[in-house]
Structure formats: structure tokens, C-alpha cells
Design a protein around this motif. Structure first.
Motif: not given
Length: 805
Positions: A580, A583-584, A757
Motif C-alpha cells: 500500500q 504502490s496500491q 502505476r
């Protein structure tokens, strides 16, 4: 309403047993044309299926076969025979019971056709053989009931389609035949009921009390799971403790190779010499029988096993099930859990052992699904036509037939209810001539139409070859393994032909839990010697790699969104938290794509969560699209959750890569030349009877069969591109190995919501995929050290080395 005879009631009374409510309802519905019973494991499901039969046979007046019991496993048929024999003997009922599978001696099979028992326990393949004989009507005269056990397992494969076509034949021979389906794990009861019943007859669904919720947890270990791999060696000490703490433990694996490796490691840690066995489908039949017998006697405290022990076996002493590796499918997990505490109203106990860090998420998702009774399943679509072709040949073996009658009979099988007459005629035409491009060859002209309009075998002697090649199970190409002796040594099992071809004398491998040395190949048999104490080169079986189900992947995506992950171990929640921060996390309804450099090359990681086969196909199609767009891809790797592609150029706009029309176009051109299509063609052609693996004198090796099928495939593509088998092959490939339907589902799910991303380095979530890349060529200690170094380097770059274990 059927009443139980006195001797059966007395038998229940002397044991202080009472008839379960669902068993009574099955008696009340004994004369209904079709009933599906869904009852928990240990809930007296099998007895419920047989009680009406025992009641009807108790007076001893019935002549011939009364009830046919069909099981997906030979071992289950043998187990049910044993368990049914005991009460029948104790009640002194005049009932003869016998089983008939591929393991039954020919002399006994011959006796069964001439003088069938009252109850015959068999498999779909053996039933197909029985109805292929001209005397089938006499064999089945008097048949009143068919009991299909574990019907959910059969409904998911071509074996079930073949079975239902056979039942359609039996229903014609025995119009009053009633059908009973039994299962503990059904995700869509109405679909299974429709599958079981004669179309369009109704089928009632009886849901028994589901019983207590199973006691299922993750195994606590002192060591964290590795980042990649499927061996779960880290959990050996904790598993050994559980074995010691329970009476009997079943340790399930998803593949035979994993089972062999785990069993080997378990033995190395077995300092107390506990009696532990191994059981899977590639072991020699005698060895499997010895293990089953020892298990029934209670001589073993654990068995390392695969799907060969998934279904229905009633081993009451099993008080713990351990699942090694993510289950991939909730239904399969429930089935395996049900093997523990096999009694009514006693919760089953199970432990899940993730083999790597990502599988922690999958195990947690599966655990919650089991607790909520949320089973997964995929609709199968209409019945496959290669099975239909085989059934037409079976009908011809039994004698001349009228096409209208056979068509009318086939569409009473649920899966074929929508079959059109032109589709049927195409299958009949294929069986008669082989199709346009092959009709000049005598060997494929198997049927002829008589002046009276009936169809029959062109050469009656062909029936022997057709029967030798019946069945829909496609064997992996295997060779027998025997100990080397001057007069033929002890059989140990089978190994894949491709693996045998890679061996040179002196190589060692695992089979049946022991290390053996390859000595050579003699008359298509692998000869080995025992080499105890030597480190094995590799295990022998690739086995089936299951793809994670759609529903389970959806649960994993939902789990990732929880945020705090209090129900996950620290090592996993820390990993997700780091992802998290860097990045995600992937989200439901969106597609996360990460782009980062690694080893001076741009990498693209696509988190599609579409299952292994679909992610593999996605990798092939995307790299093809990238080539067309000048993005210079170099390679890819796929797991159940993601596909990673590396190349020479960075992707800045991924949306055009996921245009469905372009992917479909790419799929069509890719499939034509692809090995997947040839592999699917070979399977379909074998089932449809175009390729014969067995002859009266020999069995074709895998290479011989592949050579034959490849020539046929190329010939048909060139001269008869609309050939029936090419149509069937494409349909099968799309829903099997290619699994394009799940790519379509993924693209429909994400729509235009793609999150790209660009990141400066490999991310925590992507790092384990790069370890998958290095897994394939790894052999030997030196390479293992290199892999460890590679893993440490990756963990350092992705920031994972700072997380707690």
C-alpha cells in the motif's frame, strides 16, 4: 410410501439407531422418477440412497439386477461394497452385491453379465462398456434404481456427460428405472437436478440438515511461508506435531509431485518412525490397496494423498484433515474436510497450510467461504459432441439402430437436451465416414446404413477395438515403473513419458515415497533400482494444476480491501501494508498494472485475478499484441493472480492492449498454430474414436499418439477446416486450457477502469512472481543457492527484507 421390513427395523433398534429424517423422506419418495439428496458427509447419505433398495429386495423375490450404484472412483465403489455388505449380512437379507471396475478380473465380469447381482457397484466407464454389448437388455432386465454418488464431481466433467447418455440408454431398456443422486457439496442444486433427471422429467431436491460448521483453521507455524513455491517444507515440524496429536490424519495435496516431495520430507523428519503412507493415482494398484487396507484397519496414523481420496471414503478414525497449499476451489476443500470425523452431527476438523505468502490470502478467503457455506462453481454449457460421437459408436457395438430413435434418446440426457438434429447428424456422419477429408480411408468408415434405414458397424470385428478405447479420461502419457529384476521386478507405479525421456541412467527420482535410480527403458517399462539415502533428482509427476475459482479470486480481492487485516498473520499483513505504501492494492472492478524496471528491463505486472490458465493465455495474447504495437516483449510469467511481462520498451498506455475484439482476433490466429489446440484436438479425437490408443496387440505410446494426431490436425486444417472435430476442439480449448471465458469476464468486470502505476523498483506484490520465473530450470544444490541469492536480492529491492517473519 415404502415401509421398512421388520429385519431392517430390528437392525436399527439393536444398535439404538434411529432413521434420520432425510433417510425417511428418501423412503417416502422411493417411487419418484428422480431425487437429488444433498446431505453432509457422515450424514448417512449412502444408506439413504440404498434403504429403498434393501426394503424392496428384503423378500428375496426379485430376479436379476435391481440397483446400479455409480461412483466416480474405483476405490469408492470398493469401499461402499464393503460398507454395504456388513449391514446386509447382519440383517440376513438375501441380497447379492458385487462391484465392477477396471480392476475386476475378466472371469468375474463375464459371470456378472450372465448372472448379474442384485446390486452392482461400478463406474461410468464400466457402465459404458456394459451397454455396448448386444446382451445389455438381458443384463439390465429388472433394473429398478440407479444411485449416482458424488454426482457433483461427475457433473463437472465429460465422465458425467458419458454417464447421462448411458442412463438414457438404460431408461429406454428399463422405462420404470428411478434415479437418485447423492452429494454433500452442490453449489447449484437445480442445475445438478436437471443434469440427473430424464429430460424433461422433474427432479425433487432434498436438503438434509447441514450439520455443525466444520472446525477449520490455518496451521500455526514458527516459520513464515516462503515467497514462492508449493512444497510447504517450512510446515513439516508443525504438521508432524499435529499427526502425533491425532488418531489418523489425511494430508491432502493438489498435485502428485507435491505429495511425493512432501512425503519424502515428512519421512526425513519422522524420528519416531510413525506409520505414514502415501496414496495417489500414479502408484501401483497393489500399493494403493495396501495403503487403503492398512487405513481401514487403523494401522496408519497419517496418509499423504491427492484427489484420489477426495470423495466419499468412509474411514471413521480420521479425526484431522490437513490441506497443503491453497485449495483453489471451495467445493473441493469442503469435500476433503468432510473426510474427518465422518459421523453425523460431529464437526469435521481441518487445518490449512499455505505453501507460500500469497496462498495465505487464498487460504483465508477459502476458510471464510467454508464457514459461510458459499460454494463455487462454473456453468458447463451443452454436452460435448466428442462424447456424443463415442456414444454413437457404443450404440453401434450393441447392434443396429435407427437414427431417429437414438436422437430421441440422447436429448433426454440433460446436457444434450438442446442438441439439434443437424448437430446429431453431423456426429453420425463423422462416425460413418470420418468426414470429408478422411472418407477415402477405410479405417474411418465405421458405420453403414442398411436398406431398411438402420445403422450398423461396417465391420462387426471393429466392436472389440471400439470397446478397448472407450472412456473420456485422458491419461497423461505414462510408463510403468518396475524394479529391475531378471524376471520382471515389483511394479511401483507410473511416471510421465516426457519425464522418462529426460532421464539418463543414474538419475534418481521419487516414487511411492522412495528414492529410485533410473537404469533404463525395457519394452516400454522404466526399470529402476532402490537408492535409499540418495537425494532425489526430482519428483515424477506434474499432475493437474488447478486454477483458482472465480468466486475465490473475488473473495481475495475483497479481502485486500479490508485495510487492517487483523485476521491475517503479521508477516502477511506487513507485506500488504508495505505494498500500500509503495504502490496500491488491486481492487474489485478495477485492473491494477504496475510498471517498473528490473535488471535494466521494463516489467509490466497485470493483476487480473482470473486463474492460472486465463492469466497464462492473457500473457500469450498480450505479448502478441505488444509485438504488433512495436513494444518488443521478451517473455512473461503467470500465476493464478497476475501476469508479468518484460521487454525492451515501457508501456505507457495499456488500454489498447485490452480491447476485447483485438484479443479475440489474436486468439483466433494464435490458436490455429498453437500446441494447446493440438493437445485439445488429440484429446477430442481420442474420445470421438478418430485416434485409437489401444489395439488388441499393443498400446500406442504418447509420442506415437501425438505424431498421429498432429498429422491429422494439420491435414484437417488444410483440407477440411470446418471438420466437426476442429469445431469441437476449438470449443474445448476455449473453455479448458485457454479459459478465454475468464479473460472476457475480467475485461467485462474492469471496463475502462485501468490503473497504471509507474514505479522506480519492483513492488512487494510483484516480487514473488519473479521467483516463479526462476523456478522452472532450478535443479541441484548449486542452482538452489542461486535461487536463494536471487530471492534475497529481490526481497532487498522490493523492501520485503525489512518485514518480520
Amino acid at each position: 410410501m415404502l415401509h421398512l421390513p421388520e429385519q431392517i427395523l430390528n437392525w436399527f433398534t439393536t444398535r439404538n439407531w434411529t432413521i434420520h429424517p432425510h433417510q425417511q423422506v428418501m423412503l417416502d419418495r422411493a417411487d419418484h422418477p428422480a431425487t437429488l439428496l444433498i446431505a453432509p458427509t457422515g450424514g448417512g447419505k449412502t444408506m439413504a440412497g440404498f434403504l429403498p433398495t434393501l426394503a424392496e429386495l428384503a423378500d428375496g423375490n426379485h430376479q436379476g439386477l435391481h440397483t446400479l450404484y455409480i461412483s466416480p472412483l474405483k476405490a469408492l465403489a470398493a469401499d461402499i461394497k464393503r460398507n454395504l455388505r456388513t449391514p446386509v449380512d447382519e440383517m440376513s437379507l438375501p441380497i447379492r452385491i458385487d462391484d465392477r471396475t477396471g480392476d475386476t478380473p475378466q472371469s468375474r465380469k463375464k459371470r456378472q453379465r450372465a448372472d448379474p447381482p442384485h446390486i452392482l457397484l461400478t463406474t461410468p466407464e464400466s457402465l459404458a462398456l456394459l451397454i455396448s454389448y448386444p446382451d445389455a437388455a438381458r443384463t439390465f432386465a429388472g433394473l429398478q434404481r440407479v444411485v449416482v454418488d458424488e454426482i457433483h464431481a461427475l457433473a463437472e466433467s465429460k465422465r458425467g456427460d458419458q454417464l447421462m447418455l448411458a442412463l438414457a440408454r438404460l431408461q429406454t431398456l428399463c422405462p420404470n428405472m428411478r434415479r437418485v443422486g447423492l452429494s454433500a457439496t452442490v453449489d447449484d442444486p437445480q442445475a445438478i437436478a436437471q443434469f440427473l433427471a430424464r429430460h424433461p422429467d422433474p427432479c425433487e431436491v432434498l436438503q438434509a440438515d447441514p450439520g455443525p460448521t466444520p472446525d477449520i483453521q490455518m496451521l500455526q507455524t514458527t516459520e513464515a511461508p516462503p515467497w514462492a513455491g508449493g512444497g510447504a517444507a517450512y510446515a513439516i515440524p508443525a504438521v508432524m506435531q499435529q499427526i502425533k496429536a491425532h488418531n489418523t490424519t489425511l494430508i491432502f495435496h493438489n498435485t502428485r509431485a507435491q505429495a511425493e516431495i512432501f512425503f519424502h520430507n515428512l519421512w526425513l523428519a519422522n524420528d519416531d518412525s510413525l506409520p505414514i503412507g502415501i496414496h495417489h493415482g500414479s502408484l501401483d494398484r497393489e500399493q494403493r490397496n495396501r495403503v487403503e487396507t492398512a487405513m481401514v484397519r487403523g494401522d496408519l496414523c497419517a496418509i499423504v494423498c491427492t484427489g484420489s481420496l477426495d470423495l466419499g471414503l468412509d474411514w471413521g478414525d480420521v479425526d484431522l484433515v490437513i490441506q497443503i497449499g491453497a485449495p483453489k476451489n471451495v467445493k473441493r476443500l469442503v469435500q476433503r474436510i468432510g473426510r474427518a470425523n465422518h459421523s453425523y452431527n460431529t464437526p469435521s476438523k481441518a487445518l490449512l497450510v499455505p505453501a507460500n505468502r500469497f496462498e495465505v490470502l487464498e487460504c483465508r478467503a477459502a476458510l471464510e467461504a467454508v464457514r459461510q457455506g458459499d460454494l463455487d462453481g462454473e456453468p458447463r454449457g451443452p454436452g460435448p459432441r466428442d462424447v456424443l460421437c463415442q456414444h454413437i459408436l457404443i450404440a453401434a457395438c450393441a447392434g443396429p439402430f435407427e437414427a431417429n430413435d437414438l436422437f430421441a434418446e440422447m436429448i433426454t440426457a440433460g446436457a444434450y437436451a438442446t442438441l439439434t438434429r443437424p448437430e446429431f447428424d453431423a456426429c453420425l456422419g463423422f462416425c460413418a465416414t470420418g468426414g470429408y477429408a478422411l472418407q477415402a480411408y477405410d479405417k474411418w468408415q465405421r458405420l453403414l446404413q442398411r436398406p431398411d434405414g438402420c445403422w450398423q458397424l461396417r465391420d462387426p470385428r471393429a466392436s472389440q477395438r471400439i470397446r478397448m478405447n472407450l472412456g473420456t479420461i485422458q491419461d497423461s502419457d505414462t510408463l510403468k515403473v518396475r524394479l529391475k529384476r531378471s524376471r520382471g521386478g515389483k511394479p511401483l507405479g507410473e511416471i510421465e513419458e516426457a519425464f522418462a525421456a529426460s532421464l539418463t541412467p543414474g538419475d534418481t527420482f521419487l516414487i511411492g515415497g522412495q528414492t529410485v535410480r533410473y537404469e533404463g527403458l525395457r519394452e516400454m517399462t522404466v526399470e529402476v533400482t532402490r537408492r535409499s539415502g540418495k537425494r532425489p533428482k526430482i519428483a515424477t509427476f506434474t499432475g493437474t494444476k488447478f486454477a483458482t475459482s472465480t468466486q475465490l479470486n473475488a473473495r481475495i480481492l475483497a479481502l485486500l480491501q479490508q485495510g487492517n487485516w487483523l485476521n491475517l498473520p503479521d508477516h502477511t499483513s506487513s507485506w500488504l501494508t508495505l505494498q500500500q505504501q509503495v504502490s496500491q492494492l488491486p481492487e474489485p472492478g478495477r485492473l491494477l498494472i504496475e510498471s517498473f524496471p528490473h535488471q535494466s528491463r521494463p516489467h509490466l505486472c497485470i493483476y487480473g485475478f482470473a486463474g492460472r490458465n486465463a492469466q497464462q493465455t492473457l500473457g500469450l495474447l498480450l505479448t502478441k499484441r505488444m509485438e504488433e504495437m512495436g513494444l518488443d516483449p521478451l517473455g512473461f510469467v503467470a500465476t493464478d493472480y497476475a501476469t508479468m511481462i518484460w521487454g525492451l520498451k515501457t508501456v505507457n498506455d495499456p488500454a489498447p492492449l485490452f480491447e476485447l475484439a483485438a484479443l479475440r482476433d489474436g486468439l483466433d490466429s494464435w490458436l490455429g498454430e498453437n500446441a494447446v489446440m493440438k493437445r485439445s484436438f488429440r484429446a477430442c479425437a481420442t474420445i470421438a474414436g478418430l485416434i485409437e490408443r489401444n489395439s488388441p496387440t499393443a498400446r500406442k505410446s504418447g509420442r506415437q499418439a501425438t505424431f498421429s494426431s498432429d498429422i491429422l490436425y494439420d491435414t484437417l486444417r488444410k483440407y477440411d477446416p470446418d471438420h466437426l472435430l476442429l469445431q469441437i476442439t476449438r470449443t474445448e480449448a476455449l473453455r479448458g486450457l485457454v479459459d478465454f471465458g475468464r479473460i472476457e469476464e475480467m475485461i467485462d468486470r474492469i471496463g475502462p477502469r485501468i490503473d497504471l502505476r509507474h514505479l522506480p523498483a519492483i513492488t512487494p506484490l510483484a516480487a514473488p512472481l519473479l521467483l516463479e520465473m526462476g523456478k522452472v530450470p532450478i535443479k541441484g544444490a548449486a542452482m538452489e543457492k542461486l535461487l536463494q541469492q536471487e530471492a534475497a536480492d529481490l526481497m532487498q529491492k522490493s523492501g520485503l527484507s525489512s518485514l518480520p517473519d
